[in-house]
Design a protein around this motif. Structure first.
Motif, PDB file in Angstrom:
ATOM      1  N   HIS A  61      10.400   3.145   9.500  1.00  0.00           N
ATOM      2  CA  HIS A  61       9.112   3.455   8.885  1.00  0.00           C
ATOM      3  C   HIS A  61       8.246   2.202   8.960  1.00  0.00           C
ATOM      4  O   HIS A  61       8.681   1.151   9.444  1.00  0.00           O
ATOM      5  CB  HIS A  61       9.292   3.898   7.425  1.00  0.00           C
ATOM      6  CG  HIS A  61       9.885   2.848   6.556  1.00  0.00           C
ATOM      7  ND1 HIS A  61      11.248   2.682   6.421  1.00  0.00           N
ATOM      8  CD2 HIS A  61       9.310   1.872   5.792  1.00  0.00           C
ATOM      9  CE1 HIS A  61      11.493   1.664   5.613  1.00  0.00           C
ATOM     10  NE2 HIS A  61      10.338   1.155   5.222  1.00  0.00           N
ATOM     11  N   PHE A  62       7.037   2.310   8.447  1.00  0.00           N
ATOM     12  CA  PHE A  62       6.099   1.191   8.485  1.00  0.00           C
ATOM     13  C   PHE A  62       5.655   0.854   7.069  1.00  0.00           C
ATOM     14  O   PHE A  62       5.224   1.741   6.328  1.00  0.00           O
ATOM     15  CB  PHE A  62       4.876   1.534   9.342  1.00  0.00           C
ATOM     16  CG  PHE A  62       5.249   1.939  10.738  1.00  0.00           C
ATOM     17  CD1 PHE A  62       5.444   1.000  11.723  1.00  0.00           C
ATOM     18  CD2 PHE A  62       5.453   3.277  11.046  1.00  0.00           C
ATOM     19  CE1 PHE A  62       5.813   1.369  13.001  1.00  0.00           C
ATOM     20  CE2 PHE A  62       5.815   3.662  12.325  1.00  0.00           C
ATOM     21  CZ  PHE A  62       6.009   2.706  13.310  1.00  0.00           C
ATOM     22  N   ASN A  63       5.745  -0.410   6.709  1.00  0.00           N
ATOM     23  CA  ASN A  63       5.239  -0.871   5.422  1.00  0.00           C
ATOM     24  C   ASN A  63       3.783  -1.292   5.592  1.00  0.00           C
ATOM     25  O   ASN A  63       3.489  -2.325   6.201  1.00  0.00           O
ATOM     26  CB  ASN A  63       6.073  -2.042   4.913  1.00  0.00           C
ATOM     27  CG  ASN A  63       7.483  -1.625   4.556  1.00  0.00           C
ATOM     28  OD1 ASN A  63       7.693  -0.600   3.915  1.00  0.00           O
ATOM     29  ND2 ASN A  63       8.461  -2.401   4.969  1.00  0.00           N
ATOM     30  N   CYS A  64       2.889  -0.466   5.073  1.00  0.00           N
ATOM     31  CA  CYS A  64       1.465  -0.730   5.222  1.00  0.00           C
ATOM     32  C   CYS A  64       0.958  -1.519   4.012  1.00  0.00           C
ATOM     33  O   CYS A  64       1.376  -1.275   2.873  1.00  0.00           O
ATOM     34  CB  CYS A  64       0.695   0.577   5.347  1.00  0.00           C
ATOM     35  SG  CYS A  64       1.215   1.544   6.804  1.00  0.00           S
TER      36      CYS A  64
ATOM     37  N   LEU B 241       0.832  -1.199   0.000  1.00  0.00           N
ATOM     38  CA  LEU B 241       0.000   0.000   0.000  1.00  0.00           C
ATOM     39  C   LEU B 241       0.869   1.252   0.000  1.00  0.00           C
ATOM     40  O   LEU B 241       0.949   1.973  -0.982  1.00  0.00           O
ATOM     41  CB  LEU B 241      -0.931  -0.016   1.215  1.00  0.00           C
ATOM     42  CG  LEU B 241      -2.081   0.977   1.243  1.00  0.00           C
ATOM     43  CD1 LEU B 241      -2.953   0.840   0.009  1.00  0.00           C
ATOM     44  CD2 LEU B 241      -2.915   0.807   2.501  1.00  0.00           C
ATOM     45  N   TYR B 242       1.554   1.526   1.138  1.00  0.00           N
ATOM     46  CA  TYR B 242       2.451   2.679   1.188  1.00  0.00           C
ATOM     47  C   TYR B 242       3.402   2.526   2.368  1.00  0.00           C
ATOM     48  O   TYR B 242       3.185   1.696   3.254  1.00  0.00           O
ATOM     49  CB  TYR B 242       1.676   4.004   1.296  1.00  0.00           C
ATOM     50  CG  TYR B 242       0.744   4.119   2.476  1.00  0.00           C
ATOM     51  CD1 TYR B 242       1.232   4.338   3.777  1.00  0.00           C
ATOM     52  CD2 TYR B 242      -0.638   4.056   2.316  1.00  0.00           C
ATOM     53  CE1 TYR B 242       0.382   4.469   4.860  1.00  0.00           C
ATOM     54  CE2 TYR B 242      -1.502   4.189   3.402  1.00  0.00           C
ATOM     55  CZ  TYR B 242      -0.980   4.390   4.669  1.00  0.00           C
ATOM     56  OH  TYR B 242      -1.830   4.514   5.735  1.00  0.00           O
ATOM     57  N   LYS B 243       4.461   3.335   2.346  1.00  0.00           N
ATOM     58  CA  LYS B 243       5.379   3.415   3.481  1.00  0.00           C
ATOM     59  C   LYS B 243       4.990   4.604   4.340  1.00  0.00           C
ATOM     60  O   LYS B 243       4.789   5.699   3.828  1.00  0.00           O
ATOM     61  CB  LYS B 243       6.825   3.563   3.002  1.00  0.00           C
ATOM     62  CG  LYS B 243       7.385   2.308   2.342  1.00  0.00           C
ATOM     63  CD  LYS B 243       8.855   2.488   1.981  1.00  0.00           C
ATOM     64  CE  LYS B 243       9.414   1.207   1.385  1.00  0.00           C
ATOM     65  NZ  LYS B 243      10.857   1.350   1.049  1.00  0.00           N
ATOM     66  N   SER B 244       4.903   4.372   5.625  1.00  0.00           N
ATOM     67  CA  SER B 244       4.499   5.436   6.539  1.00  0.00           C
ATOM     68  C   SER B 244       5.669   5.812   7.442  1.00  0.00           C
ATOM     69  O   SER B 244       6.110   5.002   8.263  1.00  0.00           O
ATOM     70  CB  SER B 244       3.307   4.976   7.392  1.00  0.00           C
ATOM     71  OG  SER B 244       2.883   6.004   8.254  1.00  0.00           O
TER      72      SER B 244
END
Length: 289
Positions: free
Chosen positions: A260-263, A161-164
């Motif tokens: 970061h977070f990989n969503c 989805l996206y990196k947060s």
């Protein structure tokens, strides 16, 4: 216990007269008596004491009927919703989300999706973070998650989805809110809120900041409590960007760190519906948060 038995119990609890209750329900008095006896046999206690004058609720029966009225109303609502759904929609896709802010493009996606699939309803379950149980029980068709949560889950498809990144959350009148990028040294002398079930990447950053010995800290039970304390000017916090809401009144400033977070979005491997595939592709248009 079926709906006929529930209706019989509730009607008799109002009239306390078998003949009047039977008339209200358009059944014979023996049928009414039979339904109530069968219900009492199933639950294992008497709801009514019979007498020559009619019926009297037992103490257990009075308490039972109070709860049963709520259950019957909920059941009625569920049936009505099901009837409405069956008339308008042919399918349903349930989307599991921790909080609304993780998919800022959701309203537009739903609008566009409904144009393409007018007879498919997209419904939502807001479950909080680290709560994939409903998805694993197949009660949800699509789940927002962080990749580390779903790494070893079998029979699913994971869609990037996206990196947060991580942000510092502060009041808008805090001097840190004027910076474009907040560094660790900028937090010296500040109070940092930690805890509240922080995901591993965030906890690593929090621990690193606190090891300096120059930053005070307070523990917080959850994100909502954290935001209240930030709004009160008691502290600042570090947060994943997917919590960011443009209308929440706080300043969100990027924090200088590599974490970061990989969503991701998850679907069931056996779910081959084209509509689910389309919904996921539409949701993947969201930009990094």
């Amino acid at each position: 216990m079926n709906t006929k038995q529930i209706d019989a119990i509730l009607e008799l609890s109002k009239t306390l007269n078998f003949n009047r209750a039977a008339e209200k329900l358009y059944v014979s008095q023996p049928t009414l008596s039979y339904e109530i006896k069968e219900a009492e046999r199933e639950i294992g206690f008497k709801i009514f004491e019979r007498s020559g004058k009619g019926a009297v609720l037992t103490p257990a029966g009075a308490q039972f009927c109070t709860a049963l009225r709520t259950i019957r109303e909920e059941l009625k609502n569920a049936i009505e919703q099901g009837q409405n759904f069956s008339q308008k929609y042919k399918d349903n896709i349930t989307l599991g989300l921790p909080v609304r802010s993780v998919l800022p493009n959701l309203p537009n996606v739903i609008h566009q999706f409904h144009k393409k699939y007018p007879h498919i309803l997209v419904s939502f379950q807001f479950t909080g973070f680290y709560a994939p149980d409903a998805f694993l029980r197949a009660e949800q068709d699509v789940l927002f998650a962080m990749d580390f949560e779903m790494k070893h889950v079998p029979d699913i498809k994971v869609h990037p989805l996206y990196k947060s990144p991580i942000y510092l959350v502060s009041r808008k009148d805090d001097p840190l809110a004027q910076k474009k990028l907040v560094k660790e040294k900028d937090l010296y002398g500040k109070t940092l809120l930690v805890g509240g079930g922080s995901p591993p990447a965030l906890k690593r950053v929090q621990d690193r900041v606190l090891r300096s010995g120059k930053v005070n800290y307070l523990t917080s039970a959850d994100h909502d409590t954290t935001l209240v304390r930030v709004a009160a000017g008691q502290a600042v916090c570090l947060s994943p960007g997917f919590f960011r809401d443009e209308h929440d009144g706080f300043a969100w400033t990027r924090f200088d760190c590599e974490e970061h977070f990989n969503c991701v979005l998850c679907t069931h491997a056996q779910d081959k519906r084209e509509s689910v595939k389309t919904l996921v592709e539409m949701l993947q248009t969201v930009k990094s948060k």
